[in-house]
Scaffold this active site. Structure first.
Site, PDB file in Angstrom:
ATOM      1  N   GLU A  74      91.788  -5.106  14.279  1.00  0.00           N
ATOM      2  CA  GLU A  74      90.521  -4.987  15.030  1.00  0.00           C
ATOM      3  C   GLU A  74      89.382  -5.866  14.361  1.00  0.00           C
ATOM      4  OE1 GLU A  74      90.911  -3.690  17.752  1.00  0.00           O
ATOM      5  OE2 GLU A  74      92.190  -1.900  17.848  1.00  0.00           O
ATOM      6  N   HIS A  93      85.622   2.540  12.567  1.00  0.00           N
ATOM      7  CA  HIS A  93      86.210   2.735  13.762  1.00  0.00           C
ATOM      8  C   HIS A  93      87.276   3.925  13.346  1.00  0.00           C
ATOM      9  CE1 HIS A  93      88.491   2.502  17.445  1.00  0.00           C
ATOM     10  NE2 HIS A  93      89.439   1.631  16.960  1.00  0.00           N
ATOM     11  N   HIS A  95      89.842   6.882  15.691  1.00  0.00           N
ATOM     12  CA  HIS A  95      90.467   7.782  16.857  1.00  0.00           C
ATOM     13  C   HIS A  95      90.107   9.099  16.881  1.00  0.00           C
ATOM     14  CE1 HIS A  95      93.628   4.029  17.365  1.00  0.00           C
ATOM     15  NE2 HIS A  95      92.234   3.744  17.196  1.00  0.00           N
ATOM     16  N   TYR A 120      70.013  14.873  16.122  1.00  0.00           N
ATOM     17  CA  TYR A 120      70.789  14.093  14.931  1.00  0.00           C
ATOM     18  C   TYR A 120      71.692  12.813  15.528  1.00  0.00           C
ATOM     19  CZ  TYR A 120      69.073  18.191  13.072  1.00  0.00           C
ATOM     20  OH  TYR A 120      68.424  18.971  12.552  1.00  0.00           O
ATOM     21  N   HIS A 160      90.194   5.294  23.630  1.00  0.00           N
ATOM     22  CA  HIS A 160      90.645   4.824  22.402  1.00  0.00           C
ATOM     23  C   HIS A 160      89.870   5.233  21.134  1.00  0.00           C
ATOM     24  CE1 HIS A 160      91.427   0.540  20.006  1.00  0.00           C
ATOM     25  NE2 HIS A 160      91.509   1.552  19.336  1.00  0.00           N
TER      26      HIS A 160
END
Length: 215
Positions: A74, A93, A95, A120, A160
Protein backbone atom coordinates in the site's frame (compact mmCIF):
# COMPACT_ATOMS: atom_id res chain seq x y z
CA UNK A 1 13.24 11.68 18.74
CA UNK A 2 16.07 9.77 17.08
CA UNK A 3 15.53 7.01 14.55
CA UNK A 4 16.00 4.19 17.05
CA UNK A 5 13.30 5.69 19.27
CA UNK A 6 11.01 6.22 16.29
CA UNK A 7 11.39 2.59 15.23
CA UNK A 8 10.47 1.46 18.72
CA UNK A 9 7.50 3.82 18.90
CA UNK A 10 6.10 2.57 15.59
CA UNK A 11 6.25 -1.04 16.78
CA UNK A 12 4.87 -0.23 20.25
CA UNK A 13 1.85 1.66 18.92
CA UNK A 14 1.21 -0.89 16.18
CA UNK A 15 1.16 -3.67 18.79
CA UNK A 16 -1.26 -1.66 20.92
CA UNK A 17 -3.64 -1.36 17.96
CA UNK A 18 -3.32 -5.08 17.24
CA UNK A 19 -3.76 -6.17 20.84
CA UNK A 20 -7.04 -4.26 21.07
CA UNK A 21 -8.43 -5.78 17.88
CA UNK A 22 -8.24 -2.66 15.73
CA UNK A 23 -6.54 -4.67 13.02
CA UNK A 24 -5.85 -8.39 12.71
CA UNK A 25 -3.65 -11.02 11.12
CA UNK A 26 -1.20 -9.36 8.75
CA UNK A 27 -3.57 -6.50 7.89
CA UNK A 28 -2.78 -2.81 8.24
CA UNK A 29 0.34 -0.77 7.62
CA UNK A 30 2.07 2.19 9.22
CA UNK A 31 4.79 4.66 8.24
CA UNK A 32 6.58 7.69 9.66
CA UNK A 33 8.92 10.42 8.50
CA UNK A 34 12.52 10.24 9.69
CA UNK A 35 14.62 13.24 10.62
CA UNK A 36 16.42 13.20 7.26
CA UNK A 37 13.19 13.26 5.25
CA UNK A 38 13.06 9.52 4.61
CA UNK A 39 10.46 7.01 5.74
CA UNK A 40 10.16 4.02 8.03
CA UNK A 41 7.41 1.65 6.83
CA UNK A 42 5.95 -1.62 8.05
CA UNK A 43 7.04 -4.47 5.76
CA UNK A 44 4.67 -6.41 3.55
CA UNK A 45 2.96 -9.44 5.06
CA UNK A 46 3.78 -8.53 8.66
CA UNK A 47 1.52 -8.42 11.70
CA UNK A 48 1.09 -5.25 13.75
CA UNK A 49 1.42 -7.50 16.78
CA UNK A 50 4.93 -8.65 15.84
CA UNK A 51 6.72 -5.81 14.05
CA UNK A 52 10.50 -5.84 14.49
CA UNK A 53 12.15 -2.38 14.78
CA UNK A 54 15.20 -3.66 12.94
CA UNK A 55 13.26 -4.99 9.97
CA UNK A 56 11.15 -1.92 9.13
CA UNK A 57 11.49 -0.81 5.52
CA UNK A 58 13.77 2.25 5.34
CA UNK A 59 13.44 4.75 2.47
CA UNK A 60 15.72 7.71 1.86
CA UNK A 61 14.46 11.23 1.14
CA UNK A 62 14.23 10.38 -2.58
CA UNK A 63 11.88 7.46 -1.98
CA UNK A 64 14.49 4.76 -2.57
CA UNK A 65 14.40 1.65 -0.36
CA UNK A 66 17.83 1.53 1.29
CA UNK A 67 17.42 -0.98 4.13
CA UNK A 68 15.04 -3.39 5.83
CA UNK A 69 12.44 -5.76 4.41
CA UNK A 70 10.24 -5.07 1.35
CA UNK A 71 7.53 -2.53 2.22
CA UNK A 72 3.75 -2.85 2.32
CA UNK A 73 2.04 -3.05 -1.05
CA UNK A 74 0.00 0.00 0.00
CA UNK A 75 2.97 2.36 -0.46
CA UNK A 76 1.04 4.42 -3.07
CA UNK A 77 -1.44 5.36 -0.32
CA UNK A 78 1.30 6.47 2.06
CA UNK A 79 3.24 8.35 -0.61
CA UNK A 80 0.10 10.19 -1.72
CA UNK A 81 -0.49 11.60 1.77
CA UNK A 82 3.14 12.65 2.25
CA UNK A 83 3.30 14.26 -1.18
CA UNK A 84 0.06 16.24 -0.78
CA UNK A 85 0.09 17.11 2.94
CA UNK A 86 3.26 18.90 4.01
CA UNK A 87 2.33 18.49 7.70
CA UNK A 88 2.06 14.69 7.48
CA UNK A 89 4.63 13.00 9.69
CA UNK A 90 2.97 9.57 9.82
CA UNK A 91 0.30 7.51 8.07
CA UNK A 92 -1.69 4.60 9.49
CA UNK A 93 -4.01 2.19 7.65
CA UNK A 94 -6.17 -0.36 9.50
CA UNK A 95 -8.80 -2.97 8.70
CA UNK A 96 -10.93 -1.95 11.68
CA UNK A 97 -14.29 -3.71 11.90
CA UNK A 98 -16.85 -0.99 12.60
CA UNK A 99 -15.49 1.55 10.13
CA UNK A 100 -15.49 -1.12 7.41
CA UNK A 101 -19.07 -2.06 8.32
CA UNK A 102 -20.16 1.58 8.16
CA UNK A 103 -18.54 1.95 4.72
CA UNK A 104 -20.96 -0.70 3.41
CA UNK A 105 -24.10 1.14 4.50
CA UNK A 106 -26.10 2.52 1.55
CA UNK A 107 -26.94 5.88 3.13
CA UNK A 108 -23.44 7.01 4.17
CA UNK A 109 -22.36 10.49 3.06
CA UNK A 110 -19.36 9.96 0.76
CA UNK A 111 -18.05 13.47 1.37
CA UNK A 112 -18.44 13.35 5.16
CA UNK A 113 -18.25 9.67 6.12
CA UNK A 114 -18.60 10.00 9.89
CA UNK A 115 -21.83 11.39 11.38
CA UNK A 116 -21.31 14.26 13.87
CA UNK A 117 -21.90 12.27 17.05
CA UNK A 118 -19.14 13.68 19.30
CA UNK A 119 -16.70 16.60 19.01
CA UNK A 120 -13.61 14.43 18.95
CA UNK A 121 -13.73 12.91 15.48
CA UNK A 122 -14.34 16.40 14.10
CA UNK A 123 -11.39 17.80 16.05
CA UNK A 124 -8.95 15.03 15.16
CA UNK A 125 -10.02 14.16 11.61
CA UNK A 126 -12.04 16.94 10.00
CA UNK A 127 -14.22 15.51 7.24
CA UNK A 128 -13.43 11.94 6.26
CA UNK A 129 -13.80 11.16 2.57
CA UNK A 130 -15.30 7.78 1.61
CA UNK A 131 -13.45 6.45 -1.43
CA UNK A 132 -14.80 3.63 -3.62
CA UNK A 133 -13.61 0.04 -3.50
CA UNK A 134 -10.19 -0.71 -4.99
CA UNK A 135 -8.35 -3.99 -5.19
CA UNK A 136 -5.75 -4.22 -2.39
CA UNK A 137 -2.48 -2.72 -3.54
CA UNK A 138 -4.05 -0.92 -6.51
CA UNK A 139 -2.03 2.26 -7.21
CA UNK A 140 -5.36 3.92 -8.05
CA UNK A 141 -5.91 4.31 -4.31
CA UNK A 142 -2.95 6.65 -4.18
CA UNK A 143 -4.25 8.52 -7.21
CA UNK A 144 -7.62 8.97 -5.48
CA UNK A 145 -5.90 10.46 -2.43
CA UNK A 146 -3.84 12.76 -4.64
CA UNK A 147 -7.08 13.89 -6.25
CA UNK A 148 -8.11 15.37 -2.91
CA UNK A 149 -5.20 17.82 -3.22
CA UNK A 150 -4.21 17.52 0.42
CA UNK A 151 -7.57 18.73 1.71
CA UNK A 152 -8.31 15.63 3.82
CA UNK A 153 -6.21 14.06 6.58
CA UNK A 154 -8.30 10.88 6.53
CA UNK A 155 -10.05 8.69 4.00
CA UNK A 156 -12.14 5.56 4.27
CA UNK A 157 -11.57 2.88 1.65
CA UNK A 158 -14.95 1.23 1.05
CA UNK A 159 -15.10 -2.44 2.11
CA UNK A 160 -11.45 -2.18 3.17
CA UNK A 161 -10.41 0.21 5.95
CA UNK A 162 -9.47 3.73 7.08
CA UNK A 163 -6.25 5.61 6.29
CA UNK A 164 -5.19 8.58 8.42
CA UNK A 165 -2.27 11.01 8.25
CA UNK A 166 -1.08 12.86 11.35
CA UNK A 167 1.74 15.14 12.45
CA UNK A 168 3.48 12.16 14.06
CA UNK A 169 2.87 8.48 14.81
CA UNK A 170 1.04 9.09 18.07
CA UNK A 171 -1.28 11.68 16.51
CA UNK A 172 -2.08 9.46 13.53
CA UNK A 173 -2.85 6.50 15.81
CA UNK A 174 -5.02 8.60 18.12
CA UNK A 175 -6.97 9.94 15.14
CA UNK A 176 -7.58 6.56 13.52
CA UNK A 177 -8.75 5.16 16.85
CA UNK A 178 -11.24 8.02 17.08
CA UNK A 179 -12.43 7.23 13.56
CA UNK A 180 -13.09 3.61 14.49
CA UNK A 181 -14.83 4.53 17.77
CA UNK A 182 -17.10 7.01 16.01
CA UNK A 183 -17.94 4.40 13.38
CA UNK A 184 -18.73 1.96 16.20
CA UNK A 185 -21.11 4.49 17.76
CA UNK A 186 -22.72 5.08 14.37
CA UNK A 187 -23.32 1.37 13.87
CA UNK A 188 -24.70 1.00 17.42
CA UNK A 189 -27.14 3.83 16.81
CA UNK A 190 -28.45 2.72 13.42
CA UNK A 191 -32.24 2.60 13.48
CA UNK A 192 -32.37 4.94 16.48
CA UNK A 193 -33.24 8.63 16.26
CA UNK A 194 -30.08 9.71 18.07
CA UNK A 195 -29.39 13.37 18.79
CA UNK A 196 -26.32 14.13 16.72
CA UNK A 197 -24.51 17.46 16.89
CA UNK A 198 -26.27 20.24 15.04
CA UNK A 199 -24.72 22.14 12.15
CA UNK A 200 -24.23 25.11 14.45
CA UNK A 201 -22.45 23.01 17.05
CA UNK A 202 -20.18 21.53 14.39
CA UNK A 203 -19.26 25.02 13.15
CA UNK A 204 -18.39 26.11 16.69
CA UNK A 205 -16.09 23.10 17.11
CA UNK A 206 -14.43 23.76 13.74
CA UNK A 207 -13.85 27.41 14.66
CA UNK A 208 -12.70 26.91 18.25
CA UNK A 209 -10.26 24.12 17.46
CA UNK A 210 -9.12 25.45 14.05
CA UNK A 211 -10.18 22.30 12.24
CA UNK A 212 -9.53 21.83 8.51
CA UNK A 213 -13.10 21.69 7.22
CA UNK A 214 -13.62 21.73 3.49
CA UNK A 215 -17.15 23.13 3.09
Amino acid sequence: MNETELREQICLLAKSLFDRGLTHGSTGNISARTGDGGLLVSPTGTSFGRLDPGHLSRFDANGVLIAGDPPTKEMPLHSAFYDTRSKAGAVVHLHSCHSVALSMMPDVDEDNFLPPLTPYAIMLLGKVKLLPFFLPGDPAMGAAVRGLAGKRSAVMLANHGPVVAGKDVAAACNAIEELEETARLAMMLRGVEARALSGGQVRKIVTKFDVEWDE
